[in-house]
Motif scaffolding. Structure first.
Motif, PDB file in Angstrom:
ATOM      1  N   VAL A 120       0.859  -1.183   0.000  1.00 15.35           N
ATOM      2  CA  VAL A 120       0.000   0.000   0.000  1.00 15.35           C
ATOM      3  C   VAL A 120       0.896   1.233   0.000  1.00 15.35           C
ATOM      4  N   PRO A 121       0.821   2.062  -1.047  1.00 15.29           N
ATOM      5  CA  PRO A 121       1.692   3.245  -1.093  1.00 15.29           C
ATOM      6  C   PRO A 121       1.359   4.230   0.008  1.00 15.29           C
ATOM      7  N   GLU A 122       2.379   4.912   0.518  1.00 16.31           N
ATOM      8  CA  GLU A 122       2.148   5.912   1.553  1.00 16.31           C
ATOM      9  C   GLU A 122       1.337   7.087   1.027  1.00 16.31           C
ATOM     10  N   PHE A 123       1.518   7.404  -0.244  1.00 14.35           N
ATOM     11  CA  PHE A 123       0.753   8.491  -0.855  1.00 14.35           C
ATOM     12  C   PHE A 123       0.305   8.075  -2.238  1.00 14.35           C
ATOM     13  N   GLN A 124      -0.943   8.332  -2.545  1.00  7.92           N
ATOM     14  CA  GLN A 124      -1.472   8.057  -3.868  1.00  7.92           C
ATOM     15  C   GLN A 124      -2.150   9.321  -4.382  1.00  7.92           C
ATOM     16  N   PRO A 125      -1.705   9.877  -5.499  1.00 12.99           N
ATOM     17  CA  PRO A 125      -2.306  11.119  -6.001  1.00 12.99           C
ATOM     18  C   PRO A 125      -3.781  10.919  -6.310  1.00 12.99           C
ATOM     19  N   PRO A 126      -4.578  11.976  -6.197  1.00  8.54           N
ATOM     20  CA  PRO A 126      -6.031  11.836  -6.367  1.00  8.54           C
ATOM     21  C   PRO A 126      -6.444  11.389  -7.753  1.00  8.54           C
ATOM     22  N   TRP A 127      -5.584  11.613  -8.773  1.00 12.32           N
ATOM     23  CA  TRP A 127      -5.962  11.202 -10.124  1.00 12.32           C
ATOM     24  C   TRP A 127      -5.599   9.741 -10.403  1.00 12.32           C
ATOM     25  N   ALA A 128      -4.880   9.117  -9.487  1.00 15.71           N
ATOM     26  CA  ALA A 128      -4.508   7.708  -9.674  1.00 15.71           C
ATOM     27  C   ALA A 128      -5.659   6.825  -9.199  1.00 15.71           C
ATOM     28  N   SER A 129      -6.083   5.901 -10.032  1.00 18.07           N
ATOM     29  CA  SER A 129      -7.192   5.021  -9.694  1.00 18.07           C
ATOM     30  C   SER A 129      -6.695   3.604  -9.450  1.00 18.07           C
ATOM     31  N   SER A 130      -7.523   2.816  -8.822  1.00 17.07           N
ATOM     32  CA  SER A 130      -7.187   1.420  -8.589  1.00 17.07           C
ATOM     33  C   SER A 130      -7.273   0.651  -9.908  1.00 17.07           C
ATOM     34  N   PRO A 131      -6.560  -0.468 -10.003  1.00 20.64           N
ATOM     35  CA  PRO A 131      -6.636  -1.264 -11.242  1.00 20.64           C
ATOM     36  C   PRO A 131      -8.066  -1.681 -11.547  1.00 20.64           C
ATOM     37  N   GLN A 132      -8.426  -1.700 -12.808  1.00 16.37           N
ATOM     38  CA  GLN A 132      -9.755  -2.129 -13.211  1.00 16.37           C
ATOM     39  C   GLN A 132      -9.675  -2.964 -14.472  1.00 16.37           C
ATOM     40  N   GLY A 133     -10.663  -3.840 -14.626  1.00 17.92           N
ATOM     41  CA  GLY A 133     -10.718  -4.700 -15.793  1.00 17.92           C
ATOM     42  C   GLY A 133     -11.660  -4.155 -16.845  1.00 17.92           C
ATOM     43  N   PRO A 134     -11.838  -4.887 -17.933  1.00 20.55           N
ATOM     44  CA  PRO A 134     -12.759  -4.462 -18.983  1.00 20.55           C
ATOM     45  C   PRO A 134     -14.210  -4.667 -18.556  1.00 20.55           C
ATOM     46  N   PHE A 135     -15.129  -4.046 -19.290  1.00 14.12           N
ATOM     47  CA  PHE A 135     -16.554  -4.185 -18.999  1.00 14.12           C
ATOM     48  C   PHE A 135     -17.033  -5.602 -19.267  1.00 14.12           C
ATOM     49  N   ALA A 136     -17.934  -6.078 -18.412  1.00  8.70           N
ATOM     50  CA  ALA A 136     -18.721  -7.264 -18.726  1.00  8.70           C
ATOM     51  C   ALA A 136     -19.888  -6.823 -19.609  1.00  8.70           C
ATOM     52  N   PRO A 137     -20.380  -7.669 -20.499  1.00 12.88           N
ATOM     53  CA  PRO A 137     -21.443  -7.241 -21.411  1.00 12.88           C
ATOM     54  C   PRO A 137     -22.786  -7.129 -20.696  1.00 12.88           C
ATOM     55  N   PRO A 138     -23.713  -6.351 -21.255  1.00 19.28           N
ATOM     56  CA  PRO A 138     -25.075  -6.333 -20.701  1.00 19.28           C
ATOM     57  C   PRO A 138     -25.686  -7.730 -20.781  1.00 19.28           C
ATOM     58  N   GLY A 139     -26.657  -7.976 -19.915  1.00 19.80           N
ATOM     59  CA  GLY A 139     -27.301  -9.286 -19.909  1.00 19.80           C
ATOM     60  C   GLY A 139     -27.831  -9.629 -18.543  1.00 19.80           C
ATOM     61  N   THR A 140     -28.127 -10.897 -18.352  1.00 15.50           N
ATOM     62  CA  THR A 140     -28.658 -11.402 -17.088  1.00 15.50           C
ATOM     63  C   THR A 140     -27.534 -12.012 -16.264  1.00 15.50           C
ATOM     64  N   TYR A 141     -27.514 -11.660 -14.994  1.00 19.22           N
ATOM     65  CA  TYR A 141     -26.479 -12.165 -14.078  1.00 19.22           C
ATOM     66  C   TYR A 141     -27.147 -12.649 -12.796  1.00 19.22           C
ATOM     67  N   ARG A 142     -26.397 -13.363 -12.013  1.00 17.35           N
ATOM     68  CA  ARG A 142     -26.871 -13.731 -10.685  1.00 17.35           C
ATOM     69  C   ARG A 142     -25.707 -13.679  -9.719  1.00 17.35           C
ATOM     70  N   VAL A 143     -26.031 -13.436  -8.461  1.00 15.57           N
ATOM     71  CA  VAL A 143     -25.005 -13.336  -7.432  1.00 15.57           C
ATOM     72  C   VAL A 143     -25.307 -14.360  -6.342  1.00 15.57           C
ATOM     73  N   GLU A 144     -24.264 -15.041  -5.902  1.00 14.70           N
ATOM     74  CA  GLU A 144     -24.363 -16.028  -4.831  1.00 14.70           C
ATOM     75  C   GLU A 144     -23.510 -15.561  -3.652  1.00 14.70           C
ATOM     76  N   MET A 145     -23.949 -15.871  -2.435  1.00 12.90           N
ATOM     77  CA  MET A 145     -23.248 -15.455  -1.232  1.00 12.90           C
ATOM     78  C   MET A 145     -22.747 -16.679  -0.470  1.00 12.90           C
ATOM     79  N   ALA A 146     -21.518 -16.602   0.016  1.00 13.00           N
ATOM     80  CA  ALA A 146     -20.928 -17.686   0.794  1.00 13.00           C
ATOM     81  C   ALA A 146     -20.029 -17.092   1.865  1.00 13.00           C
ATOM     82  N   LEU A 147     -19.781 -17.872   2.897  1.00 18.50           N
ATOM     83  CA  LEU A 147     -18.887 -17.468   3.979  1.00 18.50           C
ATOM     84  C   LEU A 147     -17.586 -18.242   3.859  1.00 18.50           C
ATOM     85  N   LEU A 148     -16.471 -17.504   3.777  1.00 18.62           N
ATOM     86  CA  LEU A 148     -15.142 -18.109   3.741  1.00 18.62           C
ATOM     87  C   LEU A 148     -14.546 -18.034   5.137  1.00 18.62           C
ATOM     88  N   SER A 149     -14.248 -19.189   5.717  1.00 16.03           N
ATOM     89  CA  SER A 149     -13.662 -19.250   7.055  1.00 16.03           C
ATOM     90  C   SER A 149     -12.703 -20.419   7.126  1.00 16.03           C
TER      91      SER A 149
END
Length: 555
Positions: A344-373
């Motif tokens: 984690v950098p000590e200073f990050q300029p306000p114009w610097a963004s976190s890494p991001q990937g490409p867009f997923a296409p429009p459509g139908t999606y679903r989300v599942e929830m689980a507990l990792l322990s």
């Protein structure tokens, strides 16, 4: 009624003695009006002297509604709302604070105002109610703007719950944006607040909080490329000193509830030990193996996995495993292709963004929830389905959207591989520094190893140029052949923040990058899997000291 003839402190005063008459009610002024959305011509009005009038023929004739029980005379009708679900039901809010009565006067009628019953329930005795709204889906879900914030009831008014996060100030008006299920409130302090997508409250009304875990319905998400100012996050492009409020999270907002906090083995042990201590009993030693296991255990996390219509997972989001209601957002993108970086950098300029990937296409999606322990991955609640919908106006068809995002995904895949290869080249360069020193420190090593090491160093330098670019030419501001990652980054930089089809130049540049990387990948693999291990084995045979990355000899 003539307001100057009314008693104040048990007597009528001189007209010259009345202070603040500009703020006094006129008594007889309409202050609230509502038209039934279910019955044409059914109108309700309230006045500033506590009267409620009803018309069932569009205003041609009016009748006086029944009295609201327990409300002082001349109270102010703050709000009146005809039910969205029942043609005979209406809600009314009255205010009697001018008489010293600060109680919440909130009523409902199921016979078009002929009789009234209180639905103030367990609202605080000093919580003046200013406005009421009924949910357009669940008739028992009501909202009240009060003197000390916003409250909701899941059961038609028997029990009220304050909305966390709303300031404890006077909310004079509330409205529901039905398309987005947003609750909007305006305060006496000229504030404007929005509770984005309150639909989870409907599940709460149905008893969702009684379950150990609940994943609430996900609102359909609008698919677009958000504008990001080139400076401090959330600030306009002309300066960072003006006041702004945060926008809703971009993408699909996921809401879930955990009845209890997911505890670590150490927390569970210490709770049981605390019970023994309170009883005055001995606390047994847990054993070294258990203490070791507790040290290695990572904290529990909630995993939210988003999958496409074909059931293919496209993104995993980590959420807190604390008790309560939580919200996280999927930014409608695939995972970033960048190598993992835990620093984690000590200073990050306000114009610097976190890494991001490409867009997923429009459509139908679903989300599942689980507990990792430490016990593994445990599914929680039922999955929820939602849609990602393109904002109208881009002029592309669904197939063209899929084509655009498929190109972005292909760019992301070559970026993932090329970024990884570049990191491996950097590690190789570091390993070679140690190997050269080890070679110097090993007098029994064959001198021919110096030439072999130089050949490896030359190969690595060539791989760096083809992957990352020519540093020497760049140092002197000389043009050079575009590297693999320069081509990929240029395509990603111009493509990943819009929804347009790629240009012919972008397609050609990506094809060249894929072809060149295929050759680089073969050479790098040969070096890592054959040439370098053979060199390190010869160095090991000569009795060289250990170096980073070198394989240990078999016992």
């Amino acid at each position: 009624r003539n307001r100057y003839e009314l008693e104040m402190f048990d007597r009528v005063w001189s007209v010259d003695a009345v202070y603040g008459n500009t703020a006094m009610s006129w008594y007889g002024t309409l202050t609230a009006v509502s038209e039934s959305p279910l019955v044409e011509g059914l109108l309700y009005v309230g006045t500033d002297d506590g009267l409620i009038q009803v018309s069932e023929d569009g205003g041609a004739n009016w009748r006086l509604a029944g009295a609201t029980p327990g409300v002082p005379e001349l109270s102010f009708v703050n709000d009146i709302q005809a039910s969205l679900h029942d043609p005979d039901t209406v809600f009314v809010v009255l205010d009697a604070h001018k008489t010293g009565d600060y109680r919440p006067h909130l009523f409902a009628s199921t016979d078009r105002g002929r009789t009234w019953h209180s639905i103030a329930g367990d609202l605080p005795d000093n919580a003046i109610v200013w406005a009421v709204e009924q949910d357009h889906v669940d008739e028992d879900l009501l909202f009240a703007g009060t003197e000390f914030g916003v409250s909701f009831t899941p059961d038609g008014g028997d029990h009220w719950v304050g909305l966390a996060g709303a300031p404890t100030i006077s909310f004079r008006d509330i409205e529901i944006q039905r398309r987005e299920n947003d609750l909007v409130g305006a305060t006496f302090g000229r504030g404007f607040y929005v509770l984005d997508d309150y639909s989870a409250l409907r599940e709460i009304a149905a008893g969702a909080l009684d379950e150990d875990a609940a994943l609430f319905p996900v609102r359909d998400a609008w698919w677009y490329a958000p504008l990001v100012p080139g400076q401090a996050e959330g600030q306009p492009s002309l300066g960072s000193s003006s006041f702004t409020a945060p926008n809703p999270p971009y993408g699909a907002v996921i809401t879930y509830h955990l009845k209890e906090k997911a505890k670590t083995a150490k927390e569970t042990r210490r709770e049981s030990e605390e019970k023994l201590r309170e009883k005055g009993e001995d606390v047994p030693f847990p054993g070294w193996e258990r203490l070791q296991e507790e040290t290695l255990e990572k904290g529990p996390q909630v995993l939210l996995t988003v999958s496409d219509a074909a059931g293919q997972p496209v993104r995993r989001i980590v959420g807190p495993a604390e008790a309560g209601i939580h919200r996280v957002a999927w930014d409608l993108r695939l995972p970033p292709p960048d190598p993992v970086d835990l620093e984690v950098p000590e200073f990050q300029p306000p114009w610097a963004s976190s890494p991001q990937g490409p867009f997923a296409p429009p459509g139908t999606y679903r989300v599942e929830m689980a507990l990792l322990s430490a016990a593994g991955v445990e599914p929680l609640s039922e999955p929820q389905q939602f849609r990602v919908k393109p904002v109208p106006g881009a002029g592309l068809s669904d197939s063209e959207y899929r084509e655009a995002t498929a190109f972005q995904e292909a760019t992301g895949e070559i970026a993932r591989q090329a970024y990884g290869a570049a990191k491996e080249v950097s590690r190789l360069e570091d390993r070679l520094r140690y190997l050269r020193q080890a070679l110097l420190d090993t007098p029994r090593a064959d001198p021919v190893l110096f030439a072999r090491l130089a050949e490896i160093e030359t190969t690595v330098a060539d791989l760096r140029i083809r992957l990352l670019g020519d540093r020497i030419r760049g140092q002197w501001e000389e043009p050079s052949v575009p590297s693999v990652l320069r081509r990929v980054s240029q395509v990603a930089g111009s493509q990943w923040d819009n929804r347009l089809l790629p240009t012919a130049t972008q397609r050609q540049s990506l094809a060249v990058a894929q072809m060149e990387f295929a050759a680089v990948s073969v050479e790098l693999s040969t070096l890592l899997e054959t040439e370098l291990p053979r060199f390190e084995a010869d160095l090991e045979a000569a009795g060289a000291p250990w170096t980073p990355g070198r394989r240990l000899p078999p016992p």
